[in-house]
Design an enzyme around this catalytic site. Structure first.
Site, PDB file in Angstrom:
ATOM      1  N   GLY A   1      38.072  44.874  31.935  1.00 41.08           N
ATOM      2  CA  GLY A   1      39.435  44.495  31.571  1.00 41.08           C
ATOM      3  C   GLY A   1      39.792  45.147  30.257  1.00 41.08           C
ATOM      4  O   GLY A   1      39.494  44.624  29.188  1.00 41.08           O
ATOM      5  N   GLY A   2      40.369  46.330  30.334  1.00 35.19           N
ATOM      6  CA  GLY A   2      40.829  46.986  29.113  1.00 35.19           C
ATOM      7  C   GLY A   2      39.778  47.719  28.317  1.00 35.19           C
ATOM      8  O   GLY A   2      39.986  48.017  27.145  1.00 35.19           O
TER       9      GLY A   2
ATOM     10  N   CYS B   1      42.597  39.876  44.410  1.00 33.54           N
ATOM     11  CA  CYS B   1      43.659  40.863  44.296  1.00 33.54           C
ATOM     12  C   CYS B   1      45.002  40.164  44.151  1.00 33.54           C
ATOM     13  O   CYS B   1      45.379  39.346  44.998  1.00 33.54           O
ATOM     14  CB  CYS B   1      43.697  41.755  45.527  1.00 33.54           C
TER      15      CYS B   1
ATOM     16  N   ASN C   1      49.830  47.534  38.647  1.00 33.67           N
ATOM     17  CA  ASN C   1      49.673  48.266  39.896  1.00 33.67           C
ATOM     18  C   ASN C   1      49.829  47.330  41.074  1.00 33.67           C
ATOM     19  O   ASN C   1      49.478  46.154  41.021  1.00 33.67           O
ATOM     20  CB  ASN C   1      48.322  49.003  39.951  1.00 33.67           C
TER      21      ASN C   1
ATOM     22  N   GLY D   1      48.157  47.592  46.836  1.00 35.00           N
ATOM     23  CA  GLY D   1      48.123  46.843  48.078  1.00 35.00           C
ATOM     24  C   GLY D   1      46.894  47.158  48.908  1.00 35.00           C
ATOM     25  O   GLY D   1      46.910  47.071  50.141  1.00 35.00           O
TER      26      GLY D   1
ATOM     27  N   ILE E   1      37.264  40.821  34.569  1.00 32.62           N
ATOM     28  CA  ILE E   1      38.331  40.202  35.332  1.00 32.62           C
ATOM     29  C   ILE E   1      38.988  41.225  36.249  1.00 32.62           C
ATOM     30  O   ILE E   1      39.019  42.402  35.943  1.00 32.62           O
ATOM     31  CB  ILE E   1      39.421  39.583  34.412  1.00 32.62           C
TER      32      ILE E   1
ATOM     33  N   GLY F   1      37.832  50.787  33.987  1.00 35.51           N
ATOM     34  CA  GLY F   1      38.879  50.950  34.984  1.00 35.51           C
ATOM     35  C   GLY F   1      39.980  51.888  34.529  1.00 35.51           C
ATOM     36  O   GLY F   1      39.840  53.109  34.561  1.00 35.51           O
TER      37      GLY F   1
ATOM     38  N   ASN G   1      35.938  41.318  46.748  1.00 34.99           N
ATOM     39  CA  ASN G   1      37.180  41.121  46.020  1.00 34.99           C
ATOM     40  C   ASN G   1      37.886  39.913  46.593  1.00 34.99           C
ATOM     41  O   ASN G   1      38.413  39.951  47.705  1.00 34.99           O
ATOM     42  CB  ASN G   1      38.045  42.385  46.156  1.00 34.99           C
TER      43      ASN G   1
HETATM   44  C1  LIG Z   1      45.142  51.201  40.332  1.00 35.97           C
HETATM   45  C2  LIG Z   1      44.163  50.068  40.403  1.00 35.97           C
HETATM   46  C3  LIG Z   1      43.581  49.749  41.627  1.00 35.97           C
HETATM   47  C4  LIG Z   1      42.673  48.711  41.727  1.00 35.97           C
HETATM   48  N1  LIG Z   1      42.093  48.426  42.930  1.00 35.97           N
HETATM   49  C5  LIG Z   1      41.148  47.450  43.016  1.00 35.97           C
HETATM   50  C6  LIG Z   1      40.461  47.180  44.226  1.00 35.97           C
HETATM   51  O1  LIG Z   1      40.666  47.844  45.240  1.00 35.97           O
HETATM   52  N2  LIG Z   1      39.542  46.173  44.261  1.00 35.97           N
HETATM   53  C7  LIG Z   1      39.270  45.427  43.141  1.00 35.97           C
HETATM   54  O2  LIG Z   1      38.435  44.535  43.216  1.00 35.97           O
HETATM   55  N3  LIG Z   1      39.880  45.685  41.967  1.00 35.97           N
HETATM   56  C8  LIG Z   1      40.813  46.659  41.869  1.00 35.97           C
HETATM   57  N4  LIG Z   1      41.421  46.915  40.656  1.00 35.97           N
HETATM   58  C9  LIG Z   1      41.055  46.121  39.478  1.00 35.97           C
HETATM   59  C10 LIG Z   1      40.057  46.858  38.583  1.00 35.97           C
HETATM   60  O3  LIG Z   1      38.860  47.102  39.274  1.00 35.97           O
HETATM   61  C11 LIG Z   1      39.767  46.078  37.297  1.00 35.97           C
HETATM   62  O4  LIG Z   1      39.261  44.807  37.646  1.00 35.97           O
HETATM   63  C12 LIG Z   1      40.997  45.880  36.458  1.00 35.97           C
HETATM   64  O5  LIG Z   1      41.793  47.022  36.493  1.00 35.97           O
HETATM   65  C13 LIG Z   1      40.678  45.548  35.003  1.00 35.97           C
HETATM   66  O6  LIG Z   1      39.985  46.572  34.370  1.00 35.97           O
HETATM   67  P1  LIG Z   1      40.681  47.725  33.485  1.00 35.97           P
HETATM   68  O7  LIG Z   1      41.615  47.038  32.536  1.00 35.97           O
HETATM   69  O8  LIG Z   1      39.569  48.451  32.824  1.00 35.97           O
HETATM   70  O9  LIG Z   1      41.446  48.575  34.441  1.00 35.97           O
HETATM   71  C14 LIG Z   1      42.341  47.962  40.566  1.00 35.97           C
HETATM   72  C15 LIG Z   1      42.922  48.301  39.345  1.00 35.97           C
HETATM   73  C16 LIG Z   1      43.825  49.337  39.241  1.00 35.97           C
HETATM   74  C17 LIG Z   1      44.424  49.655  37.907  1.00 35.97           C
END
Ligand SMILES: Cc1cc2nc3c(=O)[nH]c(=O)nc-3n(C[C@H](O)[C@H](O)[C@H](O)COP(=O)(O)O)c2cc1C
Ligand SMILES: Cc1cc2nc3c(=O)[nH]c(=O)nc-3n(C[C@H](O)[C@H](O)[C@H](O)COP(=O)(O)OP(=O)(O)OC[C@H]3O[C@@H](n4cnc5c(N)ncnc54)[C@H](O)[C@@H]3O)c2cc1C
Ligand SMILES: Cc1cc2nc3c(=O)[nH]c(=O)nc-3n(C[C@H](O)[C@H](O)[C@H](O)COP(=O)(O)OP(=O)(O)OC[C@H]3O[C@@H](n4cnc5c(N)ncnc54)[C@H](O)[C@@H]3O)c2cc1C
Ligand SMILES: Cc1cc2nc3c(=O)[nH]c(=O)nc-3n(C[C@H](O)[C@H](O)[C@H](O)COP(=O)(O)O)c2cc1C
Ligand code: FES
Ligand code: FES
Lengths: 301, 258, 301, 258
Positions: free
Chosen positions: A242-243, A129, A68, A71, A190, A264, A126
């Site tokens: 993370g996953g 990013c 993703n 932004g 993560i 997530g 955060n």
């Molecule tokens: C579409 C999307 C948007 C995200 N936006 C943010 C964000 O605004 N701030 C942040 O700290 N992490 C953001 N993340 C990261 C997630 O919070 C998470 O750390 C990451 O996706 C890993 O977890 P997951 O594999 O369960 O998705 C975003 C992830 C995704 C997929």
């Protein structure tokens, strides 16, 4: 059976949280689950002023994962407080606000204005990013800058402060120690791994932003390893993510050293994922006669 | 009336080389969909492919729903293999829908390729409301023109084009649309609904703007959540990024920054 | 159609190589493919003396990937030269030997003895195995140490020298520049990402070695991104790898900046993967009227 | 005669709650397998699950092969859903095989649980060679004892145990083996073949060693390549790590470091 966990000053009724950016402002999911059952809600990352984010395409699927490049589009802290927070206040689940700035001052100011808002219970900063420019990324990759920015935020808030770490570093345990030393109450990890996908027909990157952040089951082994490394080098609690797709995945993170977990990408596949994971953790504890979820943290033998 | 449900496939019918019509019956009562809305569909199996795929409501059946899909990549290739009795996970109906035209307005539908999937139920709805649309429908070749019989019934008039001239006129459906003359008075009383490739939608938007006609276009973007949470599916509009899954998929053509 | 590429002094007839550790000593795959068709064969990592490697279990599947902790088991350079090299000499495909040491001296000595062996055409030095102890890992994560060890090896060999980089770093472009400055003729990336998987029933790590290296399609977006980052900061050719399963994947790496690609985990799923990928690249070039494969390198627009 | 081929599933028969018998027919002539050898089997689909799974040759049929598999995790759960006509990718036959006993030696087969899958073809081969084995076969309960009819035919004698006593004697198959007396002279002329859980194999190895009997055990380890290239599947032996897929899966019990 005790499911509650302590993250800084926050006592969560259970260890299942949402991962920032994947759960909107929670309202979007309230039709599918009872938000009151969540350990905490972590909302989409906010900044002082609204942000347009990146042009589309912003997401693309990869094997067992997705990239993703949103932004950090967001409505800004003020609109959040006025338009989104009232809804969240109707629930007795702690609200943790994920936020960022483009400078140390912005970080501190954002933290200050969020801390003043009634109904915000904790902050997740955060610094990780992958969709920001190289210059920004030093907040999460250069220990000296990390220390500075976390210290500045620490001085601006009395709320529980969680620092969200980047996996795109050589030594994540070091980064966690730095966050701890600068006053963080907890670390979360993560964030996404930086990735790139190219369309071989057009020869253009599949994401308009060129690179994006990799999340989903594909990254889980890396995330679990990092939680384990961090667990052995800090004293503050870890929020692992993370996953995580299932309770089995969540339990892996707890055993590796996480005090709580965040869900997530799984929300996209199953909007009830958080609740299913919570039920699965309960079932596991029952089956294995674990009376306190805290006994699972770091339980890998 | 949940918008997240499991469903059983009762038919997965091959329509031509690369399009299938999938019929599924939810295990429990779903919400009623409107023309233009869509579903996110996920298959059982492990984590690759991971995300659900968006497909427009094609038609409501007695007990379930139909989608018309084109085999494009990994997800739809696997979908093609799903047999009767297979279980899918469905989120929906999602998004907004095509606004029905005022009674004194003549509806015009423009469909390009698989775009027919989204406007088909609108055509039938309009027919049921006794305000049949003039339907413009273009595809690559004769075998890519789907459901022509049913469309004929639902349309006031059906104009077809194919790239190779194998059926209907040869050329682009928008060529046909642009030369067609509604007459100055009826133009104001016309509403266009369009779904198809982005290039086609852009052309339709241009024609509509040039003639001062209201036009609604159904947009596509890659999606993750389908419910407005991830901000993954935005399109650029005159008032900033808007989510195809939430503020869309149907937008007033004037809103889109092409 | 010109498929040949130049890596240091080696002219490969095409850009498809094998990834070290996934192709044994090539003999294992000779029943399934014509080894003569490969751009180069890269054999399992060797050291001066034989190594027993890690206890089992050594591999475990993860979503769209696998973790391995072989622990660099190998028969030693001498046995390789005597028992394995004669078979490889029967083919007119360059043989690149992957090797490692436990000290700078060992690295240099290994390079020297391999360079003396007739039939060894190039060397790939592995400074990036995640299954070695933290102390060892500095070879691939600390730029100063990397410079030292690559320089020492450079002085010990006239063969084409490829340095294999670790993805477990903050700045892989920096590591590539260091390798280049120390005299490497090419860099190869990525080696595996360090990961951990825990069995929640036994609460033990699924691998006897605790952590292992993640490979396969799951890591591809990270690998492509790193190749792209490295491409923009070094002049020497890049050998790209990490999750290449199909010719589409291989083409992504070329477009991102790789001069050649290596196929690893895919061999396990399809023992003919290398040849299928080569055919796919040829078909793509034909369809897109690309007459020289070198024109694809860095072709992302 | 290639060891890498596609095959079509002709039957996927449920034998009990968690075991199926899969029959597949290769698209082209495969190599002839021997008892104790195995296949790596992969399914069509995308990259999760990724790796092929190892399964012993259960039986050669006229046109193809059979494997007997227990549903354990992700791969076998998906395998259970494969219908007639599905295509699988197969590598094999792989590994070594059970060495046939000298003519004057009495074979004894010990199978625990799904371990029967590996020794079944050995039992039939021995029967065909007119040197039927005494078969010891233990499982959790009566419904887990598979192919008992066929085994009875192939065995000189069939001794059964179940954990719950629901069929045969109650207890461990190795308990039965250890109390059985072959008589001093015949011991030297006995060869044991065993497949089952590691604990069982270790006990068999102990019994064999104690009595000076030759024993062959079929080992299991997680596998990636199946052909000796990845070094992923090693077991510890008295002469270092050995690959189950290449030097094994059948090892002389004395070789293994338990
Ligand atoms: C579409 C999307 C948007 C995200 N936006 C943010 C964000 O605004 N701030 C942040 O700290 N992490 C953001 N993340 C990261 C997630 O919070 C998470 O750390 C990451 O996706 C890993 O977890 P997951 O594999 O369960 O998705 C975003 C992830 C995704 C997929
Ligand atoms: C609101 C909406 C309605 C749609 N209705 C239909 C329909 O009725 N019939 C039909 O055939 N197609 C429809 N599409 C397009 C359809 O979603 C894609 O063709 C499909 O997702 C491709 O999946 P794949 O796995 O075969 O392709 P892959 O290329 O393997 O998909 C990879 C990823 O890209 C996404 N993706 C690829 N192409 C598109 C696209 N054009 N739009 C959105 N995401 C895409 C996939 O969802 C997936 O996440 C619709 C799209 C949207 C946004
Ligand atoms: C030489 C050999 C012969 C075998 N023959 C049979 C047989 O005839 N019938 C049968 O039911 N089973 C047999 N097995 C075990 C069978 O391979 C596993 O049960 C199967 O791989 C489990 O896959 P899964 O996807 O269901 O489990 P998962 O747990 O999801 O598998 C995850 C990973 O672990 C590996 N794995 C898990 N358990 C085992 C195991 N016990 N041995 C090897 N790898 C494992 C899988 O191959 C996969 O890579 C054999 C194993 C070996 C090594
Ligand atoms: C089982 C296994 C063994 C490996 N052994 C080595 C090795 O000895 N030396 C080395 O440099 N890399 C080794 N690697 C890393 C691969 O060469 C390659 O860099 C990595 O697997 C990523 O490519 P892939 O995703 O195509 O497998 C090994 C990888 C695997 C899976
Ligand atoms: S798909 Fe997530 S916001 Fe539209
Ligand atoms: S499975 Fe690869 S060596 Fe045995």
């Amino acid at each position: 059976m005790n499911l509650s966990v302590q993250i800084g000053k926050l006592k969560l009724k259970n260890p299942v949280m949402t991962a920032s950016g994947t759960f909107g402002y929670a309202e979007e999911y309230s039709e599918f689950i009872d938000l009151n059952r969540l350990g905490a809600v972590v909302v989409k990352g906010l900044s002082l002023t609204p942000k347009e984010g990146n042009p589309p395409p912003r997401i693309i699927e990869t094997p067992a994962g997705m990239l993703n490049a949103i932004g950090l589009q967001n409505i800004g802290i003020e609109s959040f407080i006025q338009e989104k927070l009232p809804f969240l206040k109707r629930f007795h689940t702690p609200v943790i606000v994920n936020f960022f700035g483009d400078s140390i001052d912005e970080y501190a100011e954002a933290a200050k204005s969020l801390s003043a808002a009634e109904g915000v219970h904790g902050l997740e900063m955060n610094i990780s990013c992958p969709n920001k420019q190289a210059g920004w990324r030093i907040f999460g990759t250069d220990p000296k800058v990390t220390f500075e920015v976390v210290s500045a935020v620490r001085k601006s808030t009395n709320l529980t402060l969680i620092v969200k770490l980047s996996p795109n570093v050589t030594d994540i345990a070091l980064m966690a120690r730095v966050a701890q030393d600068a006053g963080a109450d907890a670390v979360s990890l993560i964030n996404t791994l930086t990735g790139l996908a190219i369309d071989i027909k057009t020869r253009r990157p599949k994401l308009a932003n060129v690179t994006g952040g990799l999340s989903g089951p594909a990254v889980k082994p890396v995330a679990v390893r990092m939680v384990w490394e961090v667990y052995r080098s800090v004293k503050i609690p870890i929020i692992g993510m993370g996953g995580i797709m299932s309770s089995d995945d969540a339990l892996e993170f707890l055993l590796a050293g996480a005090a709580a977990v965040a869900v997530g990408t799984a929300n996209f596949i199953n909007p009830r994922a958080t609740i299913d994971i919570l039920s699965g953790i309960e079932a596991y504890m029952r089956d294995n006669r674990v009376t306190d979820v805290k006994d699972l943290t770091g339980g890998m033998i | 009336m949940s918008r997240y449900f499991k469903a059983e496939i009762t038919e997965n019918k091959k329509l031509n080389n690369d399009c299938n019509l999938l019929t599924f019956v939810p295990f429990r009562k779903p919400a009623e969909p409107k023309p233009g809305q869509f579903f996110m569909i996920g298959m059982e199996g492990d984590y690759d492919p991971l995300l659900k795929r968006p497909f427009s409501l094609f038609r409501r059946t007695q007990r379930g729903f139909q989608i018309l899909y084109r085999i494009r990549g990994r997800g739809t290739s696997l979908m093609r293999n799903l047999g009767r009795g297979s279980v899918i996970h469905v989120l929906g109906p999602l998004g907004n829908s095509y606004p029905m035209p005022p009674e004194d307005h003549a509806p015009v539908i423009v469909a390009g390729g698989i775009g027919i999937a989204s406007v088909f139920s609108l055509a039938e709805r309009l027919a049921a409301a006794r305000n049949k649309a003039h339907i413009y429908y273009g595809a690559r070749g004769a075998s890519d023109l789907l459901m022509v019989g049913a469309l004929k019934k639902a349309a006031k008039r059906l104009s077809l084009t194919t790239d190779d001239g194998s059926c209907g006129e040869r050329g682009c459906i928008t060529d046909m649309l642009s030369v067609f003359s509604w007459g100055a008075s009826s133009e104001r009383n016309t509403v266009i609904y369009a779904c198809g490739p982005r290039k086609m939608l852009e052309t339709v938007a241009g024609i509509a703007a040039g003639r001062g006609i209201e036009a609604y276009v159904s947009m596509e973007e890659n999606m993750a959540c389908g419910i407005g949470a991830c901000l993954g599916c935005v399109v650029k509009t005159v008032s900033g990024h808007k989510r195809v899954c939430k503020e869309g998929p149907v937008f007033n053509a004037k809103e889109i920054v092409w």
